[in-house]
Each structure stands twice: as structure tokens, then as C-alpha cells.
Design a protein around this motif. Structure first.
Motif, short mmCIF file in Angstrom:
data_model
loop_
_atom_site.label_atom_id
_atom_site.label_comp_id
_atom_site.label_asym_id
_atom_site.label_seq_id
_atom_site.Cartn_x
_atom_site.Cartn_y
_atom_site.Cartn_z
N HIS A 52 0.84 -1.20 0.00
CA HIS A 52 0.00 0.00 0.00
C HIS A 52 0.88 1.26 0.00
CE1 HIS A 52 -3.66 2.27 0.78
NE2 HIS A 52 -3.09 2.87 1.82
N PHE B 151 2.84 1.79 -3.35
CA PHE B 151 2.04 2.26 -4.48
C PHE B 151 1.38 3.60 -4.23
CE2 PHE B 151 2.84 -2.07 -5.81
CZ PHE B 151 3.27 -1.81 -7.11
N CYS C 80 4.09 5.72 -5.62
CA CYS C 80 4.05 5.68 -7.09
C CYS C 80 2.88 6.48 -7.64
CB CYS C 80 3.95 4.23 -7.57
SG CYS C 80 5.39 3.23 -7.19
N TRP C 81 1.71 6.34 -7.02
CA TRP C 81 0.52 7.07 -7.48
C TRP C 81 0.74 8.57 -7.35
CZ3 TRP C 81 -4.75 7.23 -4.51
CH2 TRP C 81 -5.73 7.79 -5.33
N ILE D 256 1.78 4.07 -15.07
CA ILE D 256 2.15 4.30 -13.67
C ILE D 256 0.96 4.73 -12.81
CG2 ILE D 256 3.57 5.70 -12.12
CD1 ILE D 256 5.68 5.77 -14.39
N SER E 7 -1.08 2.15 -10.27
CA SER E 7 -0.73 2.43 -8.87
C SER E 7 -1.98 2.74 -8.06
CB SER E 7 0.25 3.60 -8.78
OG SER E 7 1.48 3.24 -9.38
N LEU F 132 -3.80 -0.49 -7.33
CA LEU F 132 -3.11 -1.28 -6.31
C LEU F 132 -3.23 -0.65 -4.91
CD1 LEU F 132 -0.06 -2.39 -8.42
CD2 LEU F 132 -1.84 -3.87 -7.49
N VAL F 133 -3.21 0.69 -4.85
CA VAL F 133 -3.43 1.37 -3.56
C VAL F 133 -4.81 1.03 -3.02
CG1 VAL F 133 -3.87 3.65 -2.52
CG2 VAL F 133 -1.83 3.29 -3.91
#
Length: 177
Positions: free
Chosen positions: A9, A12, A15-16, A59, A63, A66-67
Motif C-alpha cells: 500500500h 504504491f 508511485c501514485w 504508472i 498504482s 493497487l493502492v
């Protein structure tokens, strides 16, 4: 298992947020490229569209997914978090971040269609909205119930004022150049 999902968590989220920050920076450059003479304007616009699309779909969007998946999984593993008032506020700010994400996606599509509704200064201010949301979420998660709501609100307002002043100062410096 919870700690592994928490690590995913956090990774990502980073990344987000990087994707969101850089996407808006590209929007600023893309908007400013419209002031260039031809053929520079077309060349730059085409390149920015490619960069924005790749950043977004390789990206930022994965991301974000996935978060959300890791966050929902953690809440399923530890449903007691949903009884905590700070979590309700955090989820509100996460909802705001999702709205921000989809507004950015809409901006990207508009610019790809040749529609530039916001100036580069407005986009710089828009970029700071993500910063304020990030601050709010991180402080809520770290401090949980230890933060007084008044201090938290005053802190966010002060941060917003400082960021807006920085954007205005930067604009003045650019105008002098």
C-alpha cells in the motif's frame, strides 16, 4: 500478512502520488507549449501527449488500483479500523484524491483534443491540491486520534496559503524573465 499488504500500500501510494505530481507538471509544459510558434507547438504537443498517456496508463492508474486494492484488503483484515473517526476522515481525503485523479485524466483527454481551459498558473495551483491532500492523509495516518481537529484544520489552511504564495512568487519571477 497485514504488514506485507501495508508495505505494498505504501509503495504504491508513493508511485501514485509521483504519477499525479508529474502528470500535472506535464500538463503545465503542454499548456505552455501552445504559446510556441509552429512547428514547435505541434512537435511539443505530440511529445507531451505521448508522455502523459504513458505516465498515466503505465504508472498512475495501475498504482491507484493497487493502492485501493491493498487499502480495501487491509480494511477487510482489520475491520476495526472502520470504527475509528480518523479513518473516516482519511477515507474522505482519499475520495477527494480519487476525484482529483479523474479530473486530471479528463484534463489529459481535453488537451489531447486541443482543449486548453486552464492556464499554466491555474495548473500550478491545481498541482498543490494533491500536496494538501497528501499532507492531510499522512498526518491523519501517523497521528490518528492524537491530532486536535482545530490544529489540523489550521495547519492545512496555513499549508495551502504557503503553497499559494509560493505559486504567486514563482509566477512573478517568471514574468521578470
Amino acid at each position: 500478512m497485514y504488514q506485507y499488504i501495508l508495505a505494498i500500500h505504501i509503495i504504491f501510494v508513493v508511485c501514485w502520488m509521483a504519477g499525479l505530481f508529474y502528470a500535472v507538471r506535464l500538463f503545465i509544459y503542454h499548456t505552455e507549449a501552445q504559446q510556441k510558434p509552429e512547428p514547435d507547438r505541434t512537435i511539443l504537443s505530440n511529445q507531451f501527449e505521448i508522455m502523459e498517456r504513458k505516465l498515466w496508463y503505465i504508472i498512475a492508474v495501475p498504482s491507484m488500483i493497487l493502492v485501493l486494492a491493498a487499502g480495501i484488503t487491509m480494511l477487510c483484515l482489520e475491520p476495526a479500523w472502520l470504527d475509528q473517526p480518523w479513518m473516516h476522515i482519511k477515507l474522505f481525503f482519499v475520495g477527494c484524491l480519487l476525484v482529483y485523479h479523474f479530473i486530471c485524466q479528463n484534463k489529459m483527454k481535453q488537451m489531447a483534443s486541443g482543449i486548453y481551459k486552464w492556464t499554466s498558473t491555474q495548473l500550478r495551483i491545481w498541482n498543490e491540491v494533491a500536496t494538501v491532500l497528501l499532507f492531510a492523509i499522512v498526518f491523519l495516518v501517523v497521528l490518528k486520534n492524537a491530532v486536535n481537529w482545530i490544529y489540523g484544520l489550521v495547519g492545512l489552511i496555513l499549508l495551502s496559503i504557503i503553497l499559494m504564495m509560493a505559486v504567486k512568487i514563482y509566477k512573478r519571477m517568471r514574468m521578470k524573465e
